[in-house]
Design a protein around this motif. Structure first.
Motif, mmCIF file in Angstrom:
data_model
loop_
_atom_site.group_PDB
_atom_site.id
_atom_site.type_symbol
_atom_site.label_atom_id
_atom_site.label_comp_id
_atom_site.label_asym_id
_atom_site.label_seq_id
_atom_site.Cartn_x
_atom_site.Cartn_y
_atom_site.Cartn_z
ATOM 1 N N ASN A 59 0.816 -1.223 0.000
ATOM 2 C CA ASN A 59 0.000 0.000 0.000
ATOM 3 C C ASN A 59 0.848 1.272 0.000
ATOM 4 O O ASN A 59 0.428 2.296 0.548
ATOM 5 C CB ASN A 59 -0.973 0.012 1.186
ATOM 6 N N ALA A 60 2.023 1.222 -0.598
ATOM 7 C CA ALA A 60 2.925 2.380 -0.609
ATOM 8 C C ALA A 60 2.254 3.610 -1.205
ATOM 9 O O ALA A 60 2.491 4.733 -0.751
ATOM 10 C CB ALA A 60 4.197 2.043 -1.390
ATOM 11 N N GLY A 61 1.410 3.415 -2.206
ATOM 12 C CA GLY A 61 0.746 4.539 -2.857
ATOM 13 C C GLY A 61 -0.227 5.277 -1.959
ATOM 14 O O GLY A 61 -0.593 6.417 -2.240
ATOM 15 N N PHE A 62 -0.649 4.638 -0.874
ATOM 16 C CA PHE A 62 -1.606 5.257 0.046
ATOM 17 C C PHE A 62 -0.938 5.871 1.271
ATOM 18 O O PHE A 62 -1.600 6.469 2.113
ATOM 19 C CB PHE A 62 -2.653 4.227 0.496
ATOM 20 N N LEU A 63 0.386 5.697 1.391
ATOM 21 C CA LEU A 63 1.104 6.207 2.553
ATOM 22 C C LEU A 63 1.602 7.625 2.306
ATOM 23 O O LEU A 63 1.942 7.985 1.179
ATOM 24 C CB LEU A 63 2.306 5.306 2.874
ATOM 25 N N SER A 64 1.696 8.407 3.359
ATOM 26 C CA SER A 64 2.289 9.735 3.254
ATOM 27 C C SER A 64 3.790 9.562 3.027
ATOM 28 O O SER A 64 4.350 8.484 3.274
ATOM 29 C CB SER A 64 2.051 10.540 4.537
ATOM 30 N N GLU A 65 4.432 10.607 2.576
ATOM 31 C CA GLU A 65 5.877 10.570 2.341
ATOM 32 C C GLU A 65 6.614 10.153 3.617
ATOM 33 O O GLU A 65 7.506 9.301 3.585
ATOM 34 C CB GLU A 65 6.344 11.948 1.874
ATOM 35 N N ILE A 66 6.231 10.723 4.741
ATOM 36 C CA ILE A 66 6.890 10.428 6.020
ATOM 37 C C ILE A 66 6.674 8.968 6.411
ATOM 38 O O ILE A 66 7.617 8.277 6.805
ATOM 39 C CB ILE A 66 6.371 11.372 7.130
ATOM 40 N N GLU A 111 40.140 -2.174 7.544
ATOM 41 C CA GLU A 111 39.533 -2.177 8.881
ATOM 42 C C GLU A 111 38.810 -3.497 9.164
ATOM 43 O O GLU A 111 38.181 -3.640 10.194
ATOM 44 C CB GLU A 111 38.536 -1.021 9.011
ATOM 45 N N SER A 112 38.907 -4.431 8.239
ATOM 46 C CA SER A 112 38.252 -5.744 8.359
ATOM 47 C C SER A 112 36.739 -5.639 8.469
ATOM 48 O O SER A 112 36.094 -6.425 9.167
ATOM 49 C CB SER A 112 38.823 -6.526 9.554
ATOM 50 N N ILE A 113 36.176 -4.660 7.759
ATOM 51 C CA ILE A 113 34.723 -4.559 7.669
ATOM 52 C C ILE A 113 34.240 -5.798 6.916
ATOM 53 O O ILE A 113 34.775 -6.137 5.859
ATOM 54 C CB ILE A 113 34.308 -3.266 6.923
ATOM 55 N N LYS A 114 33.249 -6.468 7.445
ATOM 56 C CA LYS A 114 32.742 -7.689 6.803
ATOM 57 C C LYS A 114 31.829 -7.352 5.633
ATOM 58 O O LYS A 114 31.925 -7.949 4.563
ATOM 59 C CB LYS A 114 31.996 -8.533 7.836
ATOM 60 N N ASN A 115 30.907 -6.392 5.841
ATOM 61 C CA ASN A 115 29.940 -6.024 4.810
ATOM 62 C C ASN A 115 29.926 -4.509 4.628
ATOM 63 O O ASN A 115 29.621 -3.778 5.577
ATOM 64 C CB ASN A 115 28.529 -6.496 5.195
ATOM 65 N N LEU A 116 30.231 -4.082 3.419
ATOM 66 C CA LEU A 116 30.150 -2.675 3.044
ATOM 67 C C LEU A 116 28.866 -2.514 2.241
ATOM 68 O O LEU A 116 28.750 -3.055 1.141
ATOM 69 C CB LEU A 116 31.370 -2.274 2.216
ATOM 70 N N VAL A 117 27.885 -1.826 2.824
ATOM 71 C CA VAL A 117 26.553 -1.720 2.239
ATOM 72 C C VAL A 117 26.353 -0.313 1.672
ATOM 73 O O VAL A 117 26.425 0.669 2.412
ATOM 74 C CB VAL A 117 25.451 -2.013 3.284
ATOM 75 N N PHE A 118 26.111 -0.230 0.371
ATOM 76 C CA PHE A 118 25.757 1.029 -0.283
ATOM 77 C C PHE A 118 24.238 1.021 -0.449
ATOM 78 O O PHE A 118 23.688 0.120 -1.072
ATOM 79 C CB PHE A 118 26.423 1.138 -1.660
ATOM 80 N N LEU A 119 23.567 2.036 0.100
ATOM 81 C CA LEU A 119 22.113 2.075 0.107
ATOM 82 C C LEU A 119 21.578 3.243 -0.717
ATOM 83 O O LEU A 119 21.912 4.395 -0.453
ATOM 84 C CB LEU A 119 21.596 2.202 1.544
ATOM 85 N N ILE A 120 20.724 2.908 -1.695
ATOM 86 C CA ILE A 120 20.003 3.900 -2.495
ATOM 87 C C ILE A 120 18.583 3.941 -1.938
ATOM 88 O O ILE A 120 17.899 2.915 -1.901
ATOM 89 C CB ILE A 120 19.972 3.499 -3.985
ATOM 90 N N GLY A 121 18.149 5.105 -1.507
ATOM 91 C CA GLY A 121 16.830 5.246 -0.897
ATOM 92 C C GLY A 121 15.704 5.180 -1.903
ATOM 93 O O GLY A 121 15.909 5.027 -3.106
ATOM 94 N N GLY A 122 14.503 5.313 -1.377
ATOM 95 C CA GLY A 122 13.301 5.306 -2.204
ATOM 96 C C GLY A 122 13.070 6.662 -2.853
ATOM 97 O O GLY A 122 13.922 7.547 -2.819
ATOM 98 N N ALA A 123 11.891 6.832 -3.406
ATOM 99 C CA ALA A 123 11.548 8.042 -4.163
ATOM 100 C C ALA A 123 11.684 9.321 -3.342
ATOM 101 O O ALA A 123 11.997 10.378 -3.881
ATOM 102 C CB ALA A 123 10.130 7.924 -4.708
ATOM 103 N N PHE A 124 11.475 9.220 -2.030
ATOM 104 C CA PHE A 124 11.530 10.413 -1.186
ATOM 105 C C PHE A 124 12.794 10.469 -0.344
ATOM 106 O O PHE A 124 12.890 11.260 0.596
ATOM 107 C CB PHE A 124 10.290 10.472 -0.283
ATOM 108 N N GLY A 125 13.759 9.614 -0.642
ATOM 109 C CA GLY A 125 15.004 9.614 0.116
ATOM 110 C C GLY A 125 14.954 8.618 1.260
ATOM 111 O O GLY A 125 14.157 7.684 1.268
ATOM 112 N N LEU A 126 15.818 8.849 2.241
ATOM 113 C CA LEU A 126 15.962 7.921 3.360
ATOM 114 C C LEU A 126 15.394 8.511 4.642
ATOM 115 O O LEU A 126 15.493 9.720 4.878
ATOM 116 C CB LEU A 126 17.444 7.578 3.560
#
Length: 173
Positions: A59-66, A111-126
């Motif tokens: 129901n993403a289309g019915f949710l407010s941006e926030i 630094e022996s980081i196990k997982n380097l996660v690059f995150l692209i947000g949704g239409a309104f950002g993160l």
């Protein structure tokens, strides 16, 4: 330089950082899919790499941006591991050159980081909670790009950074 190893039976394997690309939204569109897949395959010559497309909430289309950003953020925060290094792609983040990105990735690996996660947000950002959890906020450009194109740019730039670290010819300066 210190190298961590994981003992598996009689062999010792170095712990290798994994690169994860997370994107909120729809699957790769055909016009960018081939490029994203090509650069992802190239990156796999340097680091284990994986794309995860985080589906939009019901129901993403019915949710407010926030509310939409909050629901997306809850999913992201639920998927992150405690030691994961989160790079949030954010328009107000810090910009880097290709060489700086290469050094950034190398530093995380050192630094022996196990997982380097690059995150692209949704239409309104993160969501603000995700931005607070982020270890680094990165802006690709002051320009605004479609999210699908960001996937292609991100995968190409990470590949470019890998070739810079190996002093390979892909990156011409």
């Amino acid at each position: 330089r210190f190298l961590w190893t994981l003992s598996l039976g009689s062999c010792n394997l170095p712990l290798v950082m994994k690169i994860h690309f997370w994107s909120i939204g729809k699957n790769h569109e055909p016009n960018v899919k081939a490029g994203v897949e090509d650069f992802t395959k190239r990156i796999s010559n340097y680091y284990p790499v994986k794309w995860t497309i985080i589906p939009l909430p019901k129901n993403a289309g019915f949710l407010s941006e926030i509310d939409l950003k909050r629901k997306e953020g809850e999913v992201v925060l639920g998927w992150l591991g405690q030691g994961d290094f989160l790079v949030a792609l954010e328009e107000r983040g810090k910009q880097m050159s290709s060489e700086e990105l290469a050094l950034f990735i190398q530093k995380r690996s050192n630094e022996s980081i196990k997982n380097l996660v690059f995150l692209i947000g949704g239409a309104f950002g993160l969501d603000e909670a995700v931005l607070k959890r982020a270890d680094y906020k990165w802006s690709l450009s002051q320009l605004v790009f479609p999210h699908q194109l960001v996937r292609l740019i991100l995968s190409e730039q990470v590949y470019r950074a890998c070739t810079i670290l190996k002093n390979e010819k892909y990156h011409h300066k």
